[in-house]
Motif scaffolding. Structure first.
Motif, PDB file in Angstrom:
ATOM      1  N   TYR A  13      -7.919  10.654  -7.545  1.00  0.00           N
ATOM      2  CA  TYR A  13      -6.614  11.176  -7.150  1.00  0.00           C
ATOM      3  C   TYR A  13      -6.630  11.393  -5.647  1.00  0.00           C
ATOM      4  CZ  TYR A  13      -5.807  11.945 -12.087  1.00  0.00           C
ATOM      5  OH  TYR A  13      -5.642  11.762 -13.434  1.00  0.00           O
ATOM      6  N   THR A  14      -5.525  11.097  -5.017  1.00  0.00           N
ATOM      7  CA  THR A  14      -5.400  11.265  -3.577  1.00  0.00           C
ATOM      8  C   THR A  14      -3.995  11.771  -3.262  1.00  0.00           C
ATOM      9  OG1 THR A  14      -5.727  10.138  -1.450  1.00  0.00           O
ATOM     10  CG2 THR A  14      -4.663   8.870  -3.186  1.00  0.00           C
ATOM     11  N   VAL A  15      -3.831  12.356  -2.096  1.00  0.00           N
ATOM     12  CA  VAL A  15      -2.503  12.785  -1.667  1.00  0.00           C
ATOM     13  C   VAL A  15      -2.001  11.762  -0.659  1.00  0.00           C
ATOM     14  CG1 VAL A  15      -1.132  14.584  -0.564  1.00  0.00           C
ATOM     15  CG2 VAL A  15      -3.036  15.209  -2.065  1.00  0.00           C
ATOM     16  N   GLN A  16      -0.902  11.134  -0.997  1.00  0.00           N
ATOM     17  CA  GLN A  16      -0.304  10.123  -0.135  1.00  0.00           C
ATOM     18  C   GLN A  16       0.744  10.773   0.755  1.00  0.00           C
ATOM     19  OE1 GLN A  16       0.362   5.993  -1.509  1.00  0.00           O
ATOM     20  NE2 GLN A  16       2.505   6.613  -1.472  1.00  0.00           N
ATOM     21  N   LEU A  17       0.575  10.618   2.059  1.00  0.00           N
ATOM     22  CA  LEU A  17       1.506  11.209   3.024  1.00  0.00           C
ATOM     23  C   LEU A  17       2.555  10.233   3.515  1.00  0.00           C
ATOM     24  CD1 LEU A  17      -0.911  13.195   5.363  1.00  0.00           C
ATOM     25  CD2 LEU A  17       0.262  13.972   3.303  1.00  0.00           C
ATOM     26  N   PHE A  18       2.218   8.970   3.522  1.00  0.00           N
ATOM     27  CA  PHE A  18       3.058   7.962   4.161  1.00  0.00           C
ATOM     28  C   PHE A  18       2.904   6.669   3.388  1.00  0.00           C
ATOM     29  CE2 PHE A  18       3.714   4.520   7.180  1.00  0.00           C
ATOM     30  CZ  PHE A  18       4.664   4.975   8.078  1.00  0.00           C
ATOM     31  N   SER A  19       3.990   5.999   3.089  1.00  0.00           N
ATOM     32  CA  SER A  19       3.937   4.677   2.463  1.00  0.00           C
ATOM     33  C   SER A  19       5.219   3.944   2.810  1.00  0.00           C
ATOM     34  CB  SER A  19       3.778   4.775   0.946  1.00  0.00           C
ATOM     35  OG  SER A  19       3.690   3.483   0.378  1.00  0.00           O
ATOM     36  N   LYS A  20       5.074   2.924   3.637  1.00  0.00           N
ATOM     37  CA  LYS A  20       6.226   2.120   4.053  1.00  0.00           C
ATOM     38  C   LYS A  20       5.789   0.665   4.140  1.00  0.00           C
ATOM     39  CE  LYS A  20       8.601   5.743   6.606  1.00  0.00           C
ATOM     40  NZ  LYS A  20       9.260   6.120   7.844  1.00  0.00           N
ATOM     41  N   THR A  21       6.766  -0.219   4.173  1.00  0.00           N
ATOM     42  CA  THR A  21       6.446  -1.635   4.272  1.00  0.00           C
ATOM     43  C   THR A  21       5.683  -1.917   5.563  1.00  0.00           C
ATOM     44  OG1 THR A  21       8.604  -2.092   5.253  1.00  0.00           O
ATOM     45  CG2 THR A  21       8.385  -2.426   2.878  1.00  0.00           C
ATOM     46  N   ASN A  22       4.878  -2.943   5.514  1.00  0.00           N
ATOM     47  CA  ASN A  22       4.050  -3.321   6.644  1.00  0.00           C
ATOM     48  C   ASN A  22       4.919  -4.024   7.685  1.00  0.00           C
ATOM     49  OD1 ASN A  22       2.071  -4.194   8.369  1.00  0.00           O
ATOM     50  ND2 ASN A  22       0.709  -4.917   6.761  1.00  0.00           N
ATOM     51  N   SER A  23       5.182  -3.320   8.789  1.00  0.00           N
ATOM     52  CA  SER A  23       5.984  -3.873   9.877  1.00  0.00           C
ATOM     53  C   SER A  23       5.444  -3.335  11.191  1.00  0.00           C
ATOM     54  CB  SER A  23       7.457  -3.475   9.731  1.00  0.00           C
ATOM     55  OG  SER A  23       7.601  -2.084   9.941  1.00  0.00           O
TER      56      SER A  23
END
Length: 97
Positions: A13-23
């Motif tokens: 388990y991890t805490v995800q802070l940021f997830s956006k398309t690769n640009s």
């Protein structure tokens, strides 16, 4: 049952802070921000993401979630492959098209 047990040994388990398309814009956004030492920026498929910690149990991730929500209101608990935290991470780069 064996498959489920093997899956559990390979994930955490991890805490995800940021997830956006690769640009380019999103790569620059990640590079400008400072994150706690437990966090790593990584490329997962077509996405740039920042994940913090690799916890064996959901309850362990829940304990750190409130502090990380102060950094990112969108912080959430997700599962990830343990290898993402055991291999050396390189800087996040834009996906070549």
């Amino acid at each position: 049952m064996l498959t489920l047990n093997l899956f559990a040994q390979e994930t955490c388990y991890t805490v995800q802070l940021f997830s956006k398309t690769n640009s380019v814009e999103n790569t620059l956004e990640i590079q400008k921000k400072k994150f706690p030492d437990s966090c790593q920026a990584m490329t997962v498929g077509d996405f740039l993401t920042v994940r913090c910690g690799c916890y064996e149990g959901y309850s362990q991730a829940q304990k750190v979630l409130p502090a990380l929500k102060s950094i990112s209101a969108n912080a959430s608990i997700v599962t990830t492959s343990k290898f993402r935290f055991t291999k050396p991470q390189t800087s996040v780069t834009q996906k070549k098209r």
